[in-house]
Design a protein around this motif. Structure first.
Motif, PDB file in Angstrom:
ATOM      1  N   ARG A  73       0.842  -1.440   0.030  1.00 15.76           N
ATOM      2  CA  ARG A  73       0.171   0.023   0.052  1.00 15.76           C
ATOM      3  C   ARG A  73       0.624   1.644   0.426  1.00 15.76           C
ATOM      4  O   ARG A  73       1.363   1.364   1.187  1.00 15.76           O
ATOM      5  N   GLU A  74       0.260   2.126  -0.630  1.00 19.15           N
ATOM      6  CA  GLU A  74       1.735   4.010  -0.967  1.00 19.15           C
ATOM      7  C   GLU A  74       0.632   4.454  -0.887  1.00 19.15           C
ATOM      8  O   GLU A  74      -0.633   4.476  -0.791  1.00 19.15           O
ATOM      9  N   LYS A  75       1.299   4.906   0.584  1.00 22.57           N
ATOM     10  CA  LYS A  75       0.614   6.622   0.468  1.00 22.57           C
ATOM     11  C   LYS A  75       0.837   7.471   0.227  1.00 22.57           C
ATOM     12  O   LYS A  75      -0.315   8.493  -0.216  1.00 22.57           O
ATOM     13  N   VAL A  76       1.633   7.685  -0.867  1.00 20.23           N
ATOM     14  CA  VAL A  76       1.338   8.174  -1.498  1.00 20.23           C
ATOM     15  C   VAL A  76       1.353   8.505  -3.478  1.00 20.23           C
ATOM     16  O   VAL A  76       2.003   8.154  -4.483  1.00 20.23           O
ATOM     17  N   ILE A  77       0.116   7.761  -4.106  1.00 15.51           N
ATOM     18  CA  ILE A  77      -0.044   7.545  -5.281  1.00 15.51           C
ATOM     19  C   ILE A  77       0.413   8.696  -6.283  1.00 15.51           C
ATOM     20  O   ILE A  77       0.794   8.190  -7.383  1.00 15.51           O
ATOM     21  N   SER A  78      -0.308   9.469  -6.164  1.00 11.65           N
ATOM     22  CA  SER A  78       0.182  10.411  -7.060  1.00 11.65           C
ATOM     23  C   SER A  78       2.484  10.833  -7.216  1.00 11.65           C
ATOM     24  O   SER A  78       2.242  11.046  -9.012  1.00 11.65           O
ATOM     25  N   GLY A  79       2.932  11.076  -5.975  1.00 14.15           N
ATOM     26  CA  GLY A  79       3.969  10.726  -6.891  1.00 14.15           C
ATOM     27  C   GLY A  79       4.283  12.361  -6.122  1.00 14.15           C
ATOM     28  O   GLY A  79       5.609  12.863  -6.771  1.00 14.15           O
ATOM     29  N   LYS A  80       3.600  13.356  -6.575  1.00 11.49           N
ATOM     30  CA  LYS A  80       3.735  15.223  -6.116  1.00 11.49           C
ATOM     31  C   LYS A  80       4.327  15.243  -4.617  1.00 11.49           C
ATOM     32  O   LYS A  80       4.606  14.644  -3.324  1.00 11.49           O
ATOM     33  N   LYS A  81       5.856  16.294  -4.795  1.00 11.50           N
ATOM     34  CA  LYS A  81       6.206  16.537  -3.739  1.00 11.50           C
ATOM     35  C   LYS A  81       5.663  16.992  -2.658  1.00 11.50           C
ATOM     36  O   LYS A  81       6.529  16.423  -1.346  1.00 11.50           O
ATOM     37  N   GLU A  82       5.396  17.964  -2.938  1.00 13.34           N
ATOM     38  CA  GLU A  82       4.492  18.083  -1.738  1.00 13.34           C
ATOM     39  C   GLU A  82       3.377  17.443  -0.993  1.00 13.34           C
ATOM     40  O   GLU A  82       3.861  17.808   0.381  1.00 13.34           O
ATOM     41  N   GLU A  83       3.070  16.211  -1.614  1.00 15.06           N
ATOM     42  CA  GLU A  83       2.385  15.169  -0.781  1.00 15.06           C
ATOM     43  C   GLU A  83       3.386  14.250   0.004  1.00 15.06           C
ATOM     44  O   GLU A  83       2.613  13.990   0.814  1.00 15.06           O
ATOM     45  N   LYS A  84       4.633  14.259  -0.649  1.00 18.55           N
ATOM     46  CA  LYS A  84       5.901  13.192  -0.392  1.00 18.55           C
ATOM     47  C   LYS A  84       6.146  13.935   1.255  1.00 18.55           C
ATOM     48  O   LYS A  84       6.170  13.330   2.397  1.00 18.55           O
ATOM     49  N   LYS A  85       6.119  15.403   1.435  1.00 23.34           N
ATOM     50  CA  LYS A  85       6.548  16.032   2.334  1.00 23.34           C
ATOM     51  C   LYS A  85       5.815  15.738   3.026  1.00 23.34           C
ATOM     52  O   LYS A  85       6.255  16.120   4.444  1.00 23.34           O
ATOM     53  N   GLU A  86       4.644  15.401   3.250  1.00 23.12           N
ATOM     54  CA  GLU A  86       3.788  15.484   4.034  1.00 23.12           C
ATOM     55  C   GLU A  86       3.571  14.197   4.799  1.00 23.12           C
ATOM     56  O   GLU A  86       3.037  14.024   6.110  1.00 23.12           O
ATOM     57  N   GLU A  91       7.156   5.837   5.990  1.00 22.09           N
ATOM     58  CA  GLU A  91       5.703   5.476   5.828  1.00 22.09           C
ATOM     59  C   GLU A  91       5.109   5.757   4.255  1.00 22.09           C
ATOM     60  O   GLU A  91       3.469   4.993   3.856  1.00 22.09           O
ATOM     61  N   LEU A  92       5.901   6.013   3.776  1.00 24.43           N
ATOM     62  CA  LEU A  92       4.792   5.853   2.274  1.00 24.43           C
ATOM     63  C   LEU A  92       4.736   4.841   1.564  1.00 24.43           C
ATOM     64  O   LEU A  92       3.776   5.111   0.566  1.00 24.43           O
ATOM     65  N   VAL A  93       5.212   3.384   2.614  1.00 25.14           N
ATOM     66  CA  VAL A  93       5.176   2.315   1.495  1.00 25.14           C
ATOM     67  C   VAL A  93       4.886   1.793   2.486  1.00 25.14           C
ATOM     68  O   VAL A  93       5.879   2.080   3.739  1.00 25.14           O
ATOM     69  N   GLU A  94       3.568   0.486   2.707  1.00 20.99           N
ATOM     70  CA  GLU A  94       3.765  -0.275   3.487  1.00 20.99           C
ATOM     71  C   GLU A  94       3.304  -1.887   3.172  1.00 20.99           C
ATOM     72  O   GLU A  94       2.894  -2.171   2.326  1.00 20.99           O
ATOM     73  N   VAL A  95       4.385  -3.024   3.538  1.00 22.69           N
ATOM     74  CA  VAL A  95       4.208  -4.230   2.378  1.00 22.69           C
ATOM     75  C   VAL A  95       3.753  -5.139   3.785  1.00 22.69           C
ATOM     76  O   VAL A  95       4.496  -4.992   4.711  1.00 22.69           O
ATOM     77  N   ASP A  96       2.798  -6.391   3.537  1.00 17.98           N
ATOM     78  CA  ASP A  96       2.289  -7.217   4.018  1.00 17.98           C
ATOM     79  C   ASP A  96       2.894  -8.506   3.981  1.00 17.98           C
ATOM     80  O   ASP A  96       2.805  -8.765   3.219  1.00 17.98           O
ATOM     81  N   PHE A  97       4.384  -8.754   4.569  1.00 15.04           N
ATOM     82  CA  PHE A  97       5.591  -9.467   4.807  1.00 15.04           C
ATOM     83  C   PHE A  97       4.652 -11.086   4.748  1.00 15.04           C
ATOM     84  O   PHE A  97       4.777 -12.457   4.507  1.00 15.04           O
ATOM     85  N   TYR A 112      12.193  -0.564  -3.065  1.00 16.44           N
ATOM     86  CA  TYR A 112      11.104   1.263  -3.188  1.00 16.44           C
ATOM     87  C   TYR A 112      11.725   2.487  -3.295  1.00 16.44           C
ATOM     88  O   TYR A 112      12.427   2.995  -2.912  1.00 16.44           O
ATOM     89  N   PHE A 113      11.316   2.819  -4.971  1.00 18.36           N
ATOM     90  CA  PHE A 113      12.379   4.178  -4.955  1.00 18.36           C
ATOM     91  C   PHE A 113      11.330   5.072  -4.812  1.00 18.36           C
ATOM     92  O   PHE A 113       9.706   5.137  -5.156  1.00 18.36           O
ATOM     93  N   GLU A 114      11.018   5.725  -3.656  1.00 20.58           N
ATOM     94  CA  GLU A 114      10.358   6.801  -3.285  1.00 20.58           C
ATOM     95  C   GLU A 114      10.415   7.507  -4.186  1.00 20.58           C
ATOM     96  O   GLU A 114       8.745   8.663  -4.058  1.00 20.58           O
ATOM     97  N   ASN A 115      10.196   7.854  -5.612  1.00 26.81           N
ATOM     98  CA  ASN A 115       9.209   8.863  -6.345  1.00 26.81           C
ATOM     99  C   ASN A 115       8.191   7.652  -6.961  1.00 26.81           C
ATOM    100  O   ASN A 115       7.512   8.060  -8.457  1.00 26.81           O
ATOM    101  N   GLY A 116       8.749   5.804  -7.110  1.00 30.29           N
ATOM    102  CA  GLY A 116       7.798   4.900  -7.370  1.00 30.29           C
ATOM    103  C   GLY A 116       8.317   4.660  -8.750  1.00 30.29           C
ATOM    104  O   GLY A 116       7.096   3.487  -9.423  1.00 30.29           O
TER     105      GLY A 116
END
Length: 278
Positions: A73-86, A91-97, A112-116
């Motif tokens: 689950r990615e919390k920032v889908i659009s990849g916009k910088k202003e959203e990532k700063k928040e 916490e940008l991505v959660e993985v169900d191991f 996971y590259f932080e730009n997706g």
């Protein structure tokens, strides 16, 4: 006396010539049809090969897209910088191991590259062959999987860890690493990637990258935090195609991402661990 008649001389040469002149025409027709049939066969074969390749790409996309949808689950889908700063980096991505390891117990992490741009499971089998052409669900696949060097430990605690991935024409797997080498501005917005494991999230900054032969010294992973590793890292930085200005020392944990640039050369992108969240 009977009237003497002139004998008629039949000249068969013209007929013979006509007969012979017809043969090349028949041969030309046969040759033309043979060339046409060969051309059609080549077109059909090429079309079949293209269909097979595109089908494999589609199969790979479906497998990894389904894996992401089911277990990530990615919390920032659009990849916009202003959203990532928040959102904090960890916490940008959660993985169900738990779910991933039911799918395949060889999954030891997620890159996971932080730009997706790159987001895939990392597999470890103890060899460099199993996942070369095998998907995360253990089915045969041209693009294979992202996997760890056989001589590394799967806990990501080695001084130098190598992770391999194919350079696919459809830009899947590690193919987007090529942009570090073709676009001078790409690095500016693509400096950070993460390795997510069951127990922790590790953040890395890219400090060097280069194009090397397949037998390069940079494929060595037998290091501790010693002077040999320090010299190794100095060589890695000096060979970089870009001076990032980022210092790296023998105490750092370094990950190298490797993909093919040609049959005998490899693109390497190196990152050092700069943060950990447990």
């Amino acid at each position: 006396m009977a009237e003497e008649k002139d004998l008629e001389v039949v000249d068969v040469k013209p007929d013979s010539e006509n007969h012979e002149s017809k043969k090349p025409k028949k041969k030309n027709v046969v040759v033309t049809w043979m060339i046409l049939l060969v051309g059609i066969a080549l077109v059909c074969f090429s079309g079949y090969q293209l269909f097979q390749i595109l089908s494999e790409y589609k199969k790979g996309d479906n497998i990894y897209d389904d894996t992401k949808k089911s277990y990530v689950r990615e919390k920032v889908i659009s990849g916009k910088k202003e959203e990532k700063k928040e959102v904090p980096w960890y916490e940008l991505v959660e993985v169900d191991f738990d779910g991933l390891n039911e799918l395949n117990p060889d999954i030891v992490g997620w890159i996971y590259f932080e730009n997706g741009d790159i987001s895939y499971p990392i597999l470890y089998s103890g060899d460099n062959e199993t996942y070369l052409y095998t998907a995360v669900d253990k089915t045969p696949l041209r693009s294979g999987s992202i996997f760890m060097e056989q001589y590394n430990h799967p806990d990501f605690q080695d001084s130098h860890t190598i992770i391999y991935g194919h350079n696919m024409k459809d830009l899947s797997m590690f193919s987007k690493l090529r942009y570090y080498f073709s676009d001078e501005e790409y690095y500016d917005d693509h400096q950070y990637f993460q390795i997510i494991t069951r127990d922790a999230v590790y953040r890395y900054v890219i400090f060097a990258y280069q194009d090397v032969p397949e037998d390069s010294e940079f494929f060595n992973v037998s290091f501790g935090a010693d002077d040999y590793f320090s010299i190794f890292l100095d060589n890695m930085v000096n060979a970089s195609l870009r001076d990032t200005g980022i210092d790296v020392t023998k105490e750092d944990k370094v990950i190298t991402l490797s993909t093919c640039s040609t049959d005998t050369t490899r693109w390497l992108v190196h990152g050092k661990r700069v943060d950990t969240y447990e």
